[in-house]
Design a protein around this motif. Structure first.
Motif, PDB file in Angstrom:
ATOM      1  N   PRO A 259     -89.824  41.527  26.325  1.00  0.00           N
ATOM      2  CA  PRO A 259     -89.573  42.356  26.448  1.00  0.00           C
ATOM      3  C   PRO A 259     -90.351  44.052  26.149  1.00  0.00           C
ATOM      4  O   PRO A 259     -90.969  43.975  25.489  1.00  0.00           O
ATOM      5  CB  PRO A 259     -88.734  42.893  26.862  1.00  0.00           C
ATOM      6  CG  PRO A 259     -87.956  41.752  25.619  1.00  0.00           C
ATOM      7  CD  PRO A 259     -88.753  41.096  25.470  1.00  0.00           C
ATOM      8  N   LEU A 260     -91.219  44.843  27.303  1.00  0.00           N
ATOM      9  CA  LEU A 260     -90.993  46.859  26.797  1.00  0.00           C
ATOM     10  C   LEU A 260     -90.948  46.946  25.162  1.00  0.00           C
ATOM     11  O   LEU A 260     -91.046  47.058  24.518  1.00  0.00           O
ATOM     12  CB  LEU A 260     -91.076  47.739  27.655  1.00  0.00           C
ATOM     13  CG  LEU A 260     -91.541  48.777  27.173  1.00  0.00           C
ATOM     14  CD1 LEU A 260     -93.149  49.085  27.446  1.00  0.00           C
ATOM     15  CD2 LEU A 260     -91.596  49.904  28.728  1.00  0.00           C
ATOM     16  N   LYS A 449     -93.851  45.878  37.501  1.00  0.00           N
ATOM     17  CA  LYS A 449     -93.161  45.873  36.638  1.00  0.00           C
ATOM     18  C   LYS A 449     -92.973  44.898  35.713  1.00  0.00           C
ATOM     19  O   LYS A 449     -92.329  45.647  34.725  1.00  0.00           O
ATOM     20  CB  LYS A 449     -92.106  46.459  37.861  1.00  0.00           C
ATOM     21  CG  LYS A 449     -91.342  45.257  37.847  1.00  0.00           C
ATOM     22  CD  LYS A 449     -90.158  46.669  38.314  1.00  0.00           C
ATOM     23  CE  LYS A 449     -88.596  46.012  38.585  1.00  0.00           C
ATOM     24  NZ  LYS A 449     -88.399  44.931  40.232  1.00  0.00           N
ATOM     25  N   ASN A 450     -92.783  43.714  35.626  1.00  0.00           N
ATOM     26  CA  ASN A 450     -92.880  42.737  34.672  1.00  0.00           C
ATOM     27  C   ASN A 450     -93.755  42.169  33.831  1.00  0.00           C
ATOM     28  O   ASN A 450     -94.099  41.376  33.084  1.00  0.00           O
ATOM     29  CB  ASN A 450     -91.557  41.972  34.925  1.00  0.00           C
ATOM     30  CG  ASN A 450     -91.049  41.552  36.316  1.00  0.00           C
ATOM     31  OD1 ASN A 450     -90.037  43.234  36.276  1.00  0.00           O
ATOM     32  ND2 ASN A 450     -90.383  41.452  36.890  1.00  0.00           N
ATOM     33  N   TYR A 452     -97.199  40.925  31.830  1.00  0.00           N
ATOM     34  CA  TYR A 452     -97.139  41.936  30.824  1.00  0.00           C
ATOM     35  C   TYR A 452     -99.193  42.572  30.884  1.00  0.00           C
ATOM     36  O   TYR A 452     -98.725  42.911  29.939  1.00  0.00           O
ATOM     37  CB  TYR A 452     -97.750  40.207  29.727  1.00  0.00           C
ATOM     38  CG  TYR A 452     -99.209  39.072  30.420  1.00  0.00           C
ATOM     39  CD1 TYR A 452     -98.884  38.373  31.287  1.00  0.00           C
ATOM     40  CD2 TYR A 452    -100.392  39.365  29.327  1.00  0.00           C
ATOM     41  CE1 TYR A 452     -99.381  37.747  31.305  1.00  0.00           C
ATOM     42  CE2 TYR A 452    -101.465  38.749  30.074  1.00  0.00           C
ATOM     43  CZ  TYR A 452    -101.454  37.570  30.622  1.00  0.00           C
ATOM     44  OH  TYR A 452    -102.364  37.097  31.676  1.00  0.00           O
ATOM     45  N   LEU A 455     -96.912  45.671  30.998  1.00  0.00           N
ATOM     46  CA  LEU A 455     -96.133  45.516  29.713  1.00  0.00           C
ATOM     47  C   LEU A 455     -97.284  46.215  28.736  1.00  0.00           C
ATOM     48  O   LEU A 455     -96.417  47.350  27.789  1.00  0.00           O
ATOM     49  CB  LEU A 455     -95.088  44.798  29.913  1.00  0.00           C
ATOM     50  CG  LEU A 455     -94.062  44.745  30.420  1.00  0.00           C
ATOM     51  CD1 LEU A 455     -93.795  43.301  30.121  1.00  0.00           C
ATOM     52  CD2 LEU A 455     -93.596  45.880  31.304  1.00  0.00           C
ATOM     53  N   GLU A 458     -98.315  49.686  29.011  1.00  0.00           N
ATOM     54  CA  GLU A 458     -97.095  51.132  29.310  1.00  0.00           C
ATOM     55  C   GLU A 458     -97.279  50.883  27.515  1.00  0.00           C
ATOM     56  O   GLU A 458     -96.453  52.618  26.849  1.00  0.00           O
ATOM     57  CB  GLU A 458     -95.749  50.249  29.463  1.00  0.00           C
ATOM     58  CG  GLU A 458     -95.017  51.133  29.809  1.00  0.00           C
ATOM     59  CD  GLU A 458     -95.277  52.867  30.183  1.00  0.00           C
ATOM     60  OE1 GLU A 458     -96.035  53.027  31.423  1.00  0.00           O
ATOM     61  OE2 GLU A 458     -94.842  53.988  30.392  1.00  0.00           O
TER      62      GLU A 458
END
Ligand SMILES: [Zn+2]
Length: 461
Positions: A259-260, A449-450, A452, A455, A458
């Protein structure tokens, strides 16, 4: 101005993998192997170091001997989630006679031999089938343990080379690039105490002033990354140990699934330590390479897998099938899935493939003038008559591994050319033509948005 290239240290998992090291010797930045491998094949492993030097035109390849101390400590059973202190993971089905009659399941001979080399604390652990409880070892005992682990790494290979008539004049070559402080697995359940111990062992090892740089090794569950206090503790305390470097191994931290918040936490550790010590990700991939501008010194992994590695393997788990590493998305994917994307990304001819997918010597050799030959990367067979499933043929697996490693070396150069502020755009642009290909959704994530790639971008902003 470009940054120095990140180092790629390849881990030798077994002697069956030697061929990759021999052929790629000139491109490697380092070799790592575990003490358990050294102890089952001392002569072959020691002489391999000398052999690689000849393959590099006389330039020695820096090597690291991993003392694997964590294997003799507590771990979390992946099947039950409970703490285990019985060293069960080191045992094989082999029965050994102890005393007069009773038979016990014995610790594998490679780990038994390693424990004998690492000193009293490790020998006792194996003898009693009880993990080392480092918290019960007082100051003097800890210094003794650190000294024994240093001596093993510095002297073991030199000793073995000295014992051989032909090789003894090369004994000096048997010195590792760094020595690791003893390390044990730290789970969130004992996070505060465990990290404190890791820092203490690194401090003590550095204070003993061995004749090679000291590297700490943080082997901890990835949930540590979600704990801000633990992350801050590592950033504050690691430089004070006086260790020259640190290797981070967060169990369960898979760059492509994290996760981020954990990607960001990992990056913050690298940034926090930057300039103060060398920082390596012990099982890293492309995301780690992209942290070069934040101060990451290098990564290590195996020849075809191991960009993530669990501390405790699930017993009986099948070996992973080697898939084709798709350079634009930095991930291994099934060969038929890559083929199904060709129309979408405009790959119609071998020339298109070499321009848009990969132009390494392996791909050029395999595909030649016929794009359909790409399928040979995924060639399957029934390995044994009793096998339930088909698996990739050894020849196909080998091609996939060489293609992956050659790409890894290209990536090393590629990331060094990036400016820090351009990294998020770089990764998004690289994956962009492939991002919406339906066959890749299972790998890239259906929702952006999910995914990789998004992410990573981001986390790099
Ligand atoms: Zn290739």
């Amino acid at each position: 101005m470009s940054t120095a290239q990140p180092k790629v240290v390849l881990r030798l998992g077994s002697h069956a993998e030697k061929e990759y090291f021999e052929k790629l010797a000139k491109s490697l930045d380092g070799l790592m192997f575990g003490g358990n491998l050294l102890e089952i094949s001392p002569g072959a492993t020691s002489s391999f170091i000398l052999f690689l030097k000849t393959r590099r035109g006389g330039q020695a390849l820096p090597f690291y001997l991993d003392p694997m101390t964590y294997c003799f400590g507590p771990y979390i059973d992946p099947q039950t989630g409970r703490i285990r202190t019985d060293l069960e993971a080191l045992k094989s089905g082999r029965s050994v006679k102890r005393g007069s009659k009773k038979k016990f399941k014995g610790v594998k001979s490679s780990y038994q031999a390693l424990a004998d080399q690492l000193g009293a604390a490790f020998e006792t652990a194996v003898k009693s089938s009880k993990a080392i409880d480092i918290s019960s070892i007082a100051s003097a005992g800890r210094d003794k343990l650190c000294q024994a682990v240093i001596d093993y790494q510095l002297k073991r290979i030199q000793e073995m080379l000295s014992e051989d008539e032909l090789m003894k004049k090369f004994a000096g070559e048997g010195k590792p690039a760094a020595v690791f402080a003893p390390y044990f697995f730290v789970h969130e359940k004992w996070g505060g105490e465990g990290l404190k111990t890791a820092i203490d062992l690194a401090t003590r090892t550095a204070a003993l002033k061995p004749s090679a740089p000291v590297h700490a090794l943080i082997c901890a569950s990835d949930s540590i990354l979600s704990n801000a206090a633990h992350v801050k503790y590592l950033i504050d305390e690691l430089p004070k140990t006086n260790a020259a470097g640190v290797w981070l191994w967060f169990d369960g931290f898979d760059e492509q699934q994290a996760p981020l918040d954990r990607l960001v936490a990992f990056r913050s550790i690298v940034r926090g330590l930057s300039g103060k010590m060398e920082v390596y990700n012990r099982h890293g991939g492309y995301f780690s390479l992209l942290l070069t501008q934040d101060g990451l010194t290098g990564i290590s992994h195996g020849v075809g897998y191991g960009e993530r590695k669990p501390v405790a393997q699930v017993i009986g788990a099948a070996a992973p099938t080697v898939r084709y590493y798709l350079p634009p998305i930095c991930k291994r994917v099934g060969v038929p899935d890559v083929q199904r994307c060709f129309p979408d990304v405009g790959v119609e001819t071998p020339a298109d493939f070499f321009a848009k997918v990969c132009d390494c010597q392996i791909c050029k050799g395999v595909i030649g003038s016929d794009l359909a030959r790409f399928a040979s990367f995924g060639k399957m067979h029934r390995a044994r008559p009793e096998s339930h499933r088909d698996s990739q043929t050894p020849a196909a697996a080998k091609m996939c591994r060489f293609h992956f490693l050659i790409n890894r070396f290209k990536e090393r150069a590629e990331v060094a050319k990036l400016k820090a502020a351009d990294r998020h755009k770089h990764i998004t642009d690289k994956a962009s033509p492939w991002r919406n290909c339906y066959p890749l959704q299972q790998y890239l994530g259906k929702q952006k948005k999910n995914g990789y790639i998004e992410l990573w971008a981001e986390a790099l902003k």
